[in-house]
Design a protein around this motif. Structure first.
Motif, mmCIF file in Angstrom:
data_model
loop_
_atom_site.group_PDB
_atom_site.id
_atom_site.type_symbol
_atom_site.label_atom_id
_atom_site.label_comp_id
_atom_site.label_asym_id
_atom_site.label_seq_id
_atom_site.Cartn_x
_atom_site.Cartn_y
_atom_site.Cartn_z
ATOM 1 N N UNK A 40 43.017 40.852 23.805
ATOM 2 C CA UNK A 40 41.979 41.146 24.803
ATOM 3 C C UNK A 40 42.216 40.365 26.087
ATOM 4 N N UNK A 41 42.629 39.100 25.945
ATOM 5 C CA UNK A 41 42.907 38.275 27.123
ATOM 6 C C UNK A 41 44.102 38.824 27.894
ATOM 7 N N UNK A 42 45.141 39.241 27.192
ATOM 8 C CA UNK A 42 46.320 39.812 27.848
ATOM 9 C C UNK A 42 45.941 41.093 28.590
ATOM 10 N N UNK A 43 45.077 41.920 27.971
ATOM 11 C CA UNK A 43 44.626 43.147 28.624
ATOM 12 C C UNK A 43 43.822 42.827 29.884
ATOM 13 N N UNK A 44 42.947 41.838 29.798
ATOM 14 C CA UNK A 44 42.142 41.432 30.956
ATOM 15 C C UNK A 44 43.033 40.925 32.085
ATOM 16 N N UNK A 45 44.010 40.102 31.754
ATOM 17 C CA UNK A 45 44.927 39.585 32.776
ATOM 18 C C UNK A 45 45.717 40.730 33.405
ATOM 19 N N UNK A 46 46.118 41.699 32.608
ATOM 20 C CA UNK A 46 46.822 42.869 33.147
ATOM 21 C C UNK A 46 45.972 43.637 34.139
ATOM 22 N N UNK A 47 44.691 43.827 33.824
ATOM 23 C CA UNK A 47 43.788 44.525 34.753
ATOM 24 C C UNK A 47 43.584 43.697 36.027
ATOM 25 N N UNK A 48 43.499 42.379 35.879
ATOM 26 C CA UNK A 48 43.296 41.510 37.035
ATOM 27 C C UNK A 48 44.501 41.535 37.976
ATOM 28 N N UNK A 49 45.695 41.696 37.424
ATOM 29 C CA UNK A 49 46.900 41.737 38.257
ATOM 30 C C UNK A 49 46.909 42.948 39.174
ATOM 31 N N UNK A 50 46.170 43.989 38.803
ATOM 32 C CA UNK A 50 46.108 45.207 39.610
ATOM 33 C C UNK A 50 45.058 45.117 40.712
ATOM 34 N N UNK A 51 44.284 44.015 40.734
ATOM 35 C CA UNK A 51 43.215 43.850 41.717
ATOM 36 C C UNK A 51 43.661 42.869 42.797
ATOM 37 N N UNK A 52 43.133 43.077 44.026
ATOM 38 C CA UNK A 52 43.425 42.112 45.080
ATOM 39 C C UNK A 52 42.433 40.957 45.013
ATOM 40 N N UNK A 53 42.678 39.911 45.788
ATOM 41 C CA UNK A 53 41.849 38.707 45.703
ATOM 42 C C UNK A 53 40.382 39.000 46.045
ATOM 43 N N UNK A 54 40.127 39.894 46.991
ATOM 44 C CA UNK A 54 38.752 40.241 47.343
ATOM 45 C C UNK A 54 38.017 40.905 46.193
ATOM 46 N N UNK A 55 38.695 41.815 45.497
ATOM 47 C CA UNK A 55 38.079 42.471 44.341
ATOM 48 C C UNK A 55 37.779 41.468 43.241
ATOM 49 N N UNK A 56 38.699 40.531 43.017
ATOM 50 C CA UNK A 56 38.477 39.512 41.999
ATOM 51 C C UNK A 56 37.307 38.607 42.367
ATOM 52 N N UNK A 57 37.238 38.188 43.625
ATOM 53 C CA UNK A 57 36.139 37.332 44.072
ATOM 54 C C UNK A 57 34.803 38.055 43.945
ATOM 55 N N UNK A 58 34.773 39.338 44.272
ATOM 56 C CA UNK A 58 33.526 40.107 44.188
ATOM 57 C C UNK A 58 33.010 40.207 42.756
ATOM 58 N N UNK A 59 33.876 40.028 41.774
ATOM 59 C CA UNK A 59 33.451 40.051 40.382
ATOM 60 C C UNK A 59 32.659 38.797 40.019
ATOM 61 N N UNK A 60 32.778 37.752 40.844
ATOM 62 C CA UNK A 60 32.161 36.465 40.529
ATOM 63 C C UNK A 60 31.033 36.124 41.491
ATOM 64 N N UNK A 61 31.310 36.133 42.804
ATOM 65 C CA UNK A 61 30.304 35.717 43.776
ATOM 66 C C UNK A 61 30.616 36.274 45.162
#
Length: 109
Positions: free
Chosen positions: A48-69
């Motif tokens: 599950x962690x490997x799958x999550x990291x794979x999905x995160x690699x496809x996102x840009x930094x703004x998309x990742x930040x928007x998931x948190x704050x």
């Protein structure tokens, strides 16, 4: 001229005046308390962690930040401040379609 304007209507605002309002909005992920059930111990957590990291690699930094704050700050003139207080989520405007394409009725999140 300082260039400060109302973020809703564009009216010029005076920095030294008492008639300027500041709106701050924080949007952040809400987490429920962690509860571990016996079935959780049988899950493939590494997979599950490997799958999550794979999905995160496809996102840009703004998309990742928007998931948190995400924080927004706006300056408003007195009429726009009153309008904002009456309807902070803009529910009085026509509803926009949900980005996922789902049909959502009135009052549904």
């Amino acid at each position: 001229m300082h260039g400060l304007t109302c973020d809703l209507c564009g009216e010029t605002l005076l920095v030294d005046s008492d008639v300027r309002y500041r709106v701050k909005i924080d949007v952040f992920a809400a987490y429920d308390p962690l509860e571990i059930a016996p079935s959780d111990l049988d899950r493939d957590l590494e997979g599950e962690m490997a799958e999550l990291i794979g999905r995160m690699k496809e996102m840009n930094s703004g998309e990742l930040e928007d998931q948190v704050h995400r924080r927004f700050e706006f300056d408003l003139c007195p009429p726009c401040q009153r309008r904002y207080l009456r309807d902070p989520l803009g529910l009085g405007r026509p509803r926009l379609p949900h980005p996922s394409g789902d049909e959502r009725g009135e009052g549904e999140p």
